[in-house]
Design an enzyme around this catalytic site. Structure first.
Site, PDB file in Angstrom:
ATOM      1  N   HIS A  64      48.557  40.693  38.432  1.00 43.01           N
ATOM      2  CA  HIS A  64      49.241  40.046  39.462  1.00 43.01           C
ATOM      3  C   HIS A  64      50.171  38.994  39.328  1.00 43.01           C
ATOM      4  O   HIS A  64      51.482  38.847  39.631  1.00 43.01           O
ATOM      5  CB  HIS A  64      48.249  39.272  40.595  1.00 43.01           C
TER       6      HIS A  64
ATOM      7  N   LYS B 208      37.850  44.215  54.416  1.00 43.89           N
ATOM      8  CA  LYS B 208      37.379  43.839  52.906  1.00 43.89           C
ATOM      9  C   LYS B 208      36.417  42.686  53.158  1.00 43.89           C
ATOM     10  O   LYS B 208      36.394  41.889  53.964  1.00 43.89           O
ATOM     11  CB  LYS B 208      38.335  43.589  52.060  1.00 43.89           C
TER      12      LYS B 208
ATOM     13  N   ARG C  14      50.493  50.551  39.890  1.00 42.68           N
ATOM     14  CA  ARG C  14      49.669  50.937  38.369  1.00 42.68           C
ATOM     15  C   ARG C  14      49.795  52.397  38.409  1.00 42.68           C
ATOM     16  O   ARG C  14      49.919  52.744  37.277  1.00 42.68           O
ATOM     17  CB  ARG C  14      48.591  50.451  38.566  1.00 42.68           C
TER      18      ARG C  14
ATOM     19  N   SER D  32      41.287  43.483  40.930  1.00 48.21           N
ATOM     20  CA  SER D  32      40.581  42.539  41.177  1.00 48.21           C
ATOM     21  C   SER D  32      39.052  43.261  40.950  1.00 48.21           C
ATOM     22  O   SER D  32      38.214  42.369  40.784  1.00 48.21           O
ATOM     23  CB  SER D  32      40.911  41.941  42.546  1.00 48.21           C
TER      24      SER D  32
END
Length: 161
Positions: free
Chosen positions: A17, A41, A90, A128
């Site tokens: 990040h 979440k 990614r 994360s």
């Protein structure tokens, strides 16, 4: 002034990040790193904690602001006068989802573009979720997260793990 928003859960912020934040901060006059309130979440850290982690890790970047928001990103961007959303990618699988979101945001806010930044190669695997999994199982998160928040992550995961 060109304003961009880099939205995310940042639970917690990783070196990946931070790499995107640094690179995007050079591209725009003002970069808002926005912690999203996401009811889907179950975060490990509160919105306030995540914002504090981001403040600490971006303190040397004068055009970076830390904020939080709920609701539609397209609306938040309009409120902030942002011309772009920054998203880090990614893998190809990230692109499929982010491309859909970019099109939806553009439909909701025709003045909003999405800028995709490819992650640096050394962070392609990093998320994360990976960080939390390593920490909960007693592994070292050194090299995964900024030094300034490492102990906070270790303390939290040792309590919950």
């Amino acid at each position: 002034m060109r304003t961009a928003i880099y939205p995310g859960s940042f639970d917690p912020v990783t070196l990946g990040h931070l790499d995107i934040i640094r690179r995007a901060s050079v591209m725009f006059d003002r970069l808002i790193v926005a912690v999203m309130h996401n009811q889907n979440k179950q975060p490990m850290f509160s919105v306030e904690e995540r914002m504090e982690f981001l403040r600490r890790t971006t303190a040397g970047l004068p055009n970076v602001e830390i904020a939080s928001f709920g609701g539609l990103l397209a609306d938040y961007a309009k409120q902030q006068g942002a011309c772009a959303v920054v998203k880090g990618l990614r893998a190809v699988s990230d692109f499929e989802y982010e491309f859909q979101m970019a099109l939806a945001n553009r439909k909701l806010n025709p003045d909003l573009d999405t800028v995709f930044l490819m992650t640096s190669a050394e962070y392609m695997y990093l998320s994360s979720s990976v960080v939390k999994d390593i920490a909960v199982h007693g592994g070292s998160v050194a090299g995964f997260v900024p030094d300034g928040i490492m102990q906070d992550i270790v303390r939290r995961t040792r309590k919950e793990g």
